[in-house]
Write a protein that holds these residues in place. Structure first.
Motif, PDB file in Angstrom:
ATOM      1  N   ARG B 118      12.439  40.524  74.576  1.00 29.97           N
ATOM      2  CA  ARG B 118      11.517  41.391  73.915  1.00 29.97           C
ATOM      3  C   ARG B 118       9.966  41.104  73.883  1.00 29.97           C
ATOM      4  NH1 ARG B 118      12.339  41.100  67.558  1.00 29.97           N
ATOM      5  NH2 ARG B 118      10.830  39.569  67.741  1.00 29.97           N
ATOM      6  N   VAL B 119       9.136  42.135  74.341  1.00 27.57           N
ATOM      7  CA  VAL B 119       7.751  41.867  74.573  1.00 27.57           C
ATOM      8  C   VAL B 119       7.150  41.629  73.293  1.00 27.57           C
ATOM      9  CG1 VAL B 119       5.578  42.836  75.691  1.00 27.57           C
ATOM     10  CG2 VAL B 119       7.856  43.150  76.765  1.00 27.57           C
ATOM     11  N   GLU B 120       6.521  40.494  72.970  1.00 22.73           N
ATOM     12  CA  GLU B 120       5.998  40.376  71.573  1.00 22.73           C
ATOM     13  C   GLU B 120       4.526  40.824  71.607  1.00 22.73           C
ATOM     14  OE1 GLU B 120       9.529  39.452  70.501  1.00 22.73           O
ATOM     15  OE2 GLU B 120       7.844  38.734  69.041  1.00 22.73           O
ATOM     16  N   THR B 121       3.886  41.002  72.718  1.00 24.15           N
ATOM     17  CA  THR B 121       2.406  41.373  72.839  1.00 24.15           C
ATOM     18  C   THR B 121       1.915  42.032  73.887  1.00 24.15           C
ATOM     19  OG1 THR B 121       0.148  40.496  72.890  1.00 24.15           O
ATOM     20  CG2 THR B 121       1.743  38.970  73.460  1.00 24.15           C
ATOM     21  N   THR B 127       1.382  41.955  80.237  1.00 25.55           N
ATOM     22  CA  THR B 127       2.176  42.717  79.521  1.00 25.55           C
ATOM     23  C   THR B 127       1.510  44.145  79.319  1.00 25.55           C
ATOM     24  OG1 THR B 127       1.588  41.363  77.481  1.00 25.55           O
ATOM     25  CG2 THR B 127       3.751  41.054  78.692  1.00 25.55           C
ATOM     26  N   ARG B 128       0.344  44.139  79.725  1.00 23.90           N
ATOM     27  CA  ARG B 128      -0.350  45.188  79.204  1.00 23.90           C
ATOM     28  C   ARG B 128       0.128  46.647  79.558  1.00 23.90           C
ATOM     29  NH1 ARG B 128      -6.179  45.563  81.764  1.00 23.90           N
ATOM     30  NH2 ARG B 128      -5.874  47.859  82.108  1.00 23.90           N
ATOM     31  N   SER B 129       0.751  46.558  80.695  1.00 28.49           N
ATOM     32  CA  SER B 129       1.644  48.044  80.801  1.00 28.49           C
ATOM     33  C   SER B 129       2.892  48.233  80.309  1.00 28.49           C
ATOM     34  CB  SER B 129       1.701  48.157  82.502  1.00 28.49           C
ATOM     35  OG  SER B 129       0.436  47.979  83.161  1.00 28.49           O
ATOM     36  N   CYS B 130       3.114  47.309  79.414  1.00 31.04           N
ATOM     37  CA  CYS B 130       4.619  47.487  78.544  1.00 31.04           C
ATOM     38  C   CYS B 130       4.133  48.361  77.326  1.00 31.04           C
ATOM     39  CB  CYS B 130       5.133  46.205  77.916  1.00 31.04           C
ATOM     40  SG  CYS B 130       5.252  45.040  79.712  1.00 31.04           S
ATOM     41  N   ALA B 131       4.197  49.401  77.764  1.00 25.59           N
ATOM     42  CA  ALA B 131       3.614  50.376  76.555  1.00 25.59           C
ATOM     43  C   ALA B 131       4.531  50.389  75.233  1.00 25.59           C
ATOM     44  CB  ALA B 131       3.992  52.035  77.169  1.00 25.59           C
ATOM     45  N   GLY B 132       3.983  49.988  74.277  1.00 22.36           N
ATOM     46  CA  GLY B 132       4.741  49.735  72.927  1.00 22.36           C
ATOM     47  C   GLY B 132       5.658  48.645  72.863  1.00 22.36           C
TER      48      GLY B 132
END
Lengths: 81, 232
Positions: B118-121, B127-132
């Motif tokens: 899970r992307v936490e931030t 991770t800036r392109s992991c929208a939401g």
């Protein structure tokens, strides 16, 4: 020739998966009296005679910098001249 | 962008990283040998997975003193982007560029399989392109991925948003049942306080092409490209 023994052990509170597994093996082999078991490392060092000064101090530095990882491990050393 | 892939004796994921960066993402990428002391000209350094120095003493403990690591440290302290994957993560921990340490997996087995993280931030360059946020399916392959850190440090890290990935269910629950290795609070990846140094156990380079079963790793590379204003 000066020699040293270094014991590297896991800090209290750090879970030791290897130790837990060996503990379970001992129990299943019929040694239920063993309450806990933790696995560490033992190292033997031999020193050249040319640099005898500050031996303990230098050995501490070796432990701090590489032989042990201070985040998870403690160390104890014995020096023999 | 120009990527430097730092190779130590015993690294074994450097070709996968080079292939993804060059052939999938059309970036400049080249190897940097561990005896080099020059990392100038790179926009991002990748410390790939493997078994540097045979994992002797502790994972990453010897590699951390390779000549190149002085340059990597300087690069990182100066704000340069550094990503450590698997053994690369372990090296960054030993070098003190990231907090904490790695222990043997709780089950004492080498684990090589796809996991969900899970992307936490999304407030990191990685991770800036992991929208939401969301869940990524990326494989792990390690024997020492049981991340541990003193409780006080962990609280600081959480407060500062340094927990980047957690092992989770396909739906995104970071329940202990979905923790493959015993890592504290299911942690799979962390960054430093400034966010420019990332360490992660899963291998994004092994999940960057459909043929390999998942392309979820691409979002990490694309985040770095977006951060640096580059195009894939």
């Amino acid at each position: 020739m000066a020699q040293a023994r270094v014991y590297v052990t896991l800090k209290e509170g750090i879970l030791d998966p290897q130790g837990k597994t060996v503990l379970r093996a001992l129990h299943s082999l019929g040694f239920p009296e063993v309450e806990d078991l933790r696995i560490g490392k033992y190292m033997e060092l031999k020193f050249t005679d040319s640099r005898k000064e500050n031996l303990e101090e230098r050995l501490s530095e070796m432990c701090e910098r590489i032989l042990a990882n201070p985040v998870i491990e403690n160390y104890r050393m014995e020096v023999e001249d | 962008m120009r990527f430097g892939i730092v190779m130590f004796p015993g690294s074994n994921c450097e070709q996968d990283c080079l292939h993804v960066l060059r052939d999938v993402l059309n970036q400049d990428a080249e190897y940097v040998w561990h005896q080099s002391s020059d990392v100038s000209g790179f926009d991002c350094l990748v410390l790939p997975g493997g078994f540097s120095y045979g994992d002797y003493l502790r994972t990453g403990a010897i590699a951390r003193f390779s000549p190149v690591m002085k340059a990597v440290e300087k690069f990182a302290i100066g704000g340069g982007l550094v990503i450590g994957i698997c053994n690369g993560f372990q090296i960054l921990l030993e070098a003190g560029l990231l907090p904490g340490a790695m222990m043997r997996n709780v089950g004492l087995k080498f684990i090589c399989r796809f996991v969900d993280i899970r992307v936490e931030t999304v407030n990191t360059p990685w991770t800036r392109s992991c929208a939401g946020g969301g869940v990524l399916e990326i494989p792990i392959a390690h024997n020492e991925g049981n991340y541990q850190v003193p409780a006080g440090t962990l609280e600081e890290m959480k407060r500062r948003g340094q927990i980047v990935f957690r092992y989770c269910s396909p739906e995104g629950s970071a329940h202990p049942d979905f923790n493959p290795n015993g890592s504290i609070e299911n942690i799979a990846g962390i960054c430093n306080q400034e966010g420019n140094v990332l360490g992660m156990m899963p291998h994004p380079e092994r999940a960057s092409e459909l043929e390999l079963g998942s392309t979820d790793g691409l979002v990490i590379w694309r985040s770095i490209l977006a951060h640096c204003g580059a195009r894939a």
